[in-house]
Scaffold this motif. Structure first.
Motif, PDB file in Angstrom:
ATOM      1  N   GLY A 142       0.868  -1.158   0.000  1.00 57.13           N
ATOM      2  CA  GLY A 142       0.000   0.000   0.000  1.00 57.13           C
ATOM      3  C   GLY A 142       0.909   1.213   0.000  1.00 57.13           C
ATOM      4  O   GLY A 142       2.065   1.121  -0.394  1.00 57.13           O
ATOM      5  N   ASP A 143       0.431   2.328   0.467  1.00 58.71           N
ATOM      6  CA  ASP A 143       1.230   3.547   0.455  1.00 58.71           C
ATOM      7  C   ASP A 143       2.375   3.486   1.463  1.00 58.71           C
ATOM      8  O   ASP A 143       2.154   3.333   2.652  1.00 58.71           O
ATOM      9  N   ASN A 144       3.583   3.607   0.978  1.00 60.45           N
ATOM     10  CA  ASN A 144       4.797   3.736   1.802  1.00 60.45           C
ATOM     11  C   ASN A 144       4.981   2.632   2.833  1.00 60.45           C
ATOM     12  O   ASN A 144       5.451   2.884   3.935  1.00 60.45           O
ATOM     13  N   ASP A 145       4.628   1.411   2.511  1.00 56.51           N
ATOM     14  CA  ASP A 145       4.763   0.346   3.502  1.00 56.51           C
ATOM     15  C   ASP A 145       5.810  -0.701   3.140  1.00 56.51           C
ATOM     16  O   ASP A 145       5.953  -1.685   3.845  1.00 56.51           O
ATOM     17  N   CYS A 146       6.548  -0.504   2.064  1.00 56.30           N
ATOM     18  CA  CYS A 146       7.613  -1.432   1.692  1.00 56.30           C
ATOM     19  C   CYS A 146       8.953  -0.706   1.756  1.00 56.30           C
ATOM     20  O   CYS A 146       9.056   0.452   1.367  1.00 56.30           O
ATOM     21  N   GLU A 147       9.956  -1.402   2.240  1.00 61.90           N
ATOM     22  CA  GLU A 147      11.287  -0.813   2.331  1.00 61.90           C
ATOM     23  C   GLU A 147      12.330  -1.857   1.984  1.00 61.90           C
ATOM     24  O   GLU A 147      12.105  -3.058   2.126  1.00 61.90           O
ATOM     25  N   SER A 148      13.466  -1.376   1.538  1.00 62.64           N
ATOM     26  CA  SER A 148      14.625  -2.224   1.318  1.00 62.64           C
ATOM     27  C   SER A 148      15.655  -1.826   2.372  1.00 62.64           C
ATOM     28  O   SER A 148      16.366  -0.840   2.208  1.00 62.64           O
ATOM     29  N   PRO A 149      15.689  -2.551   3.494  1.00 63.44           N
ATOM     30  CA  PRO A 149      16.559  -2.133   4.600  1.00 63.44           C
ATOM     31  C   PRO A 149      18.038  -2.166   4.224  1.00 63.44           C
ATOM     32  O   PRO A 149      18.485  -3.072   3.531  1.00 63.44           O
ATOM     33  N   GLU A 150      18.758  -1.156   4.682  1.00 65.78           N
ATOM     34  CA  GLU A 150      20.190  -1.038   4.406  1.00 65.78           C
ATOM     35  C   GLU A 150      21.010  -1.997   5.266  1.00 65.78           C
ATOM     36  O   GLU A 150      21.953  -2.592   4.800  1.00 65.78           O
ATOM     37  N   GLN A 151      20.651  -2.126   6.525  1.00 67.51           N
ATOM     38  CA  GLN A 151      21.450  -2.906   7.468  1.00 67.51           C
ATOM     39  C   GLN A 151      20.945  -4.345   7.541  1.00 67.51           C
ATOM     40  O   GLN A 151      20.078  -4.663   8.340  1.00 67.51           O
ATOM     41  N   THR A 152      21.501  -5.194   6.687  1.00 64.38           N
ATOM     42  CA  THR A 152      21.124  -6.603   6.711  1.00 64.38           C
ATOM     43  C   THR A 152      22.374  -7.468   6.637  1.00 64.38           C
ATOM     44  O   THR A 152      23.398  -7.065   6.098  1.00 64.38           O
ATOM     45  N   SER A 153      22.269  -8.641   7.199  1.00 61.05           N
ATOM     46  CA  SER A 153      23.317  -9.645   7.058  1.00 61.05           C
ATOM     47  C   SER A 153      22.614 -10.986   6.836  1.00 61.05           C
ATOM     48  O   SER A 153      21.433 -11.136   7.116  1.00 61.05           O
ATOM     49  N   VAL A 154      23.350 -11.922   6.291  1.00 56.77           N
ATOM     50  CA  VAL A 154      22.778 -13.230   5.974  1.00 56.77           C
ATOM     51  C   VAL A 154      23.265 -14.242   6.994  1.00 56.77           C
ATOM     52  O   VAL A 154      24.450 -14.297   7.314  1.00 56.77           O
ATOM     53  N   THR A 155      22.325 -15.027   7.518  1.00 57.38           N
ATOM     54  CA  THR A 155      22.666 -16.109   8.438  1.00 57.38           C
ATOM     55  C   THR A 155      22.337 -17.423   7.734  1.00 57.38           C
ATOM     56  O   THR A 155      21.857 -17.415   6.602  1.00 57.38           O
TER      57      THR A 155
END
Length: 102
Positions: free
Chosen positions: A44-57
């Protein structure tokens, strides 16, 4: 550089960043008609983000060092980025992610 020029440069940078996020959101998540496993539309409006701080486990993505998003919760992401769409209470509605190991 004057304060006016500095403010203009900062405003342009913020607007560019927001425009890119909106473009990614509108270009494929929103227009793709994606739904989660219980039938809710992903975005919907402004509810999706691509987070900058991620790591893979071994089990998924660790977002901002505190939230584990399991690989099996994700739909393949066409742009190869991790995207999280949230409900108004901040729970995850949909997740799009790159294939593990990519």
């Amino acid at each position: 550089m004057s304060a006016r020029h500095t403010l203009a440069a900062i405003s342009f940078a913020v607007a560019s960043t927001c425009a890119f996020a909106a473009f990614a959101h509108d270009s494929w998540i929103n227009s793709g008609g994606y739904k989660n496993s219980i039938g809710e539309f992903c975005c919907g409006d402004n509810d999706c983000e691509s987070p900058e701080q991620t790591s893979v486990t071994g089990n998924g993505w660790l977002v901002r060092g505190t939230e584990l998003v399991p690989f099996n919760e994700a739909t393949p992401s066409p742009d190869g980025k991790l995207w999280i769409c949230r409900r108004s209470d901040h729970t995850r509605r949909c997740v799009f992610g790159p294939p593990p190991g990519s």
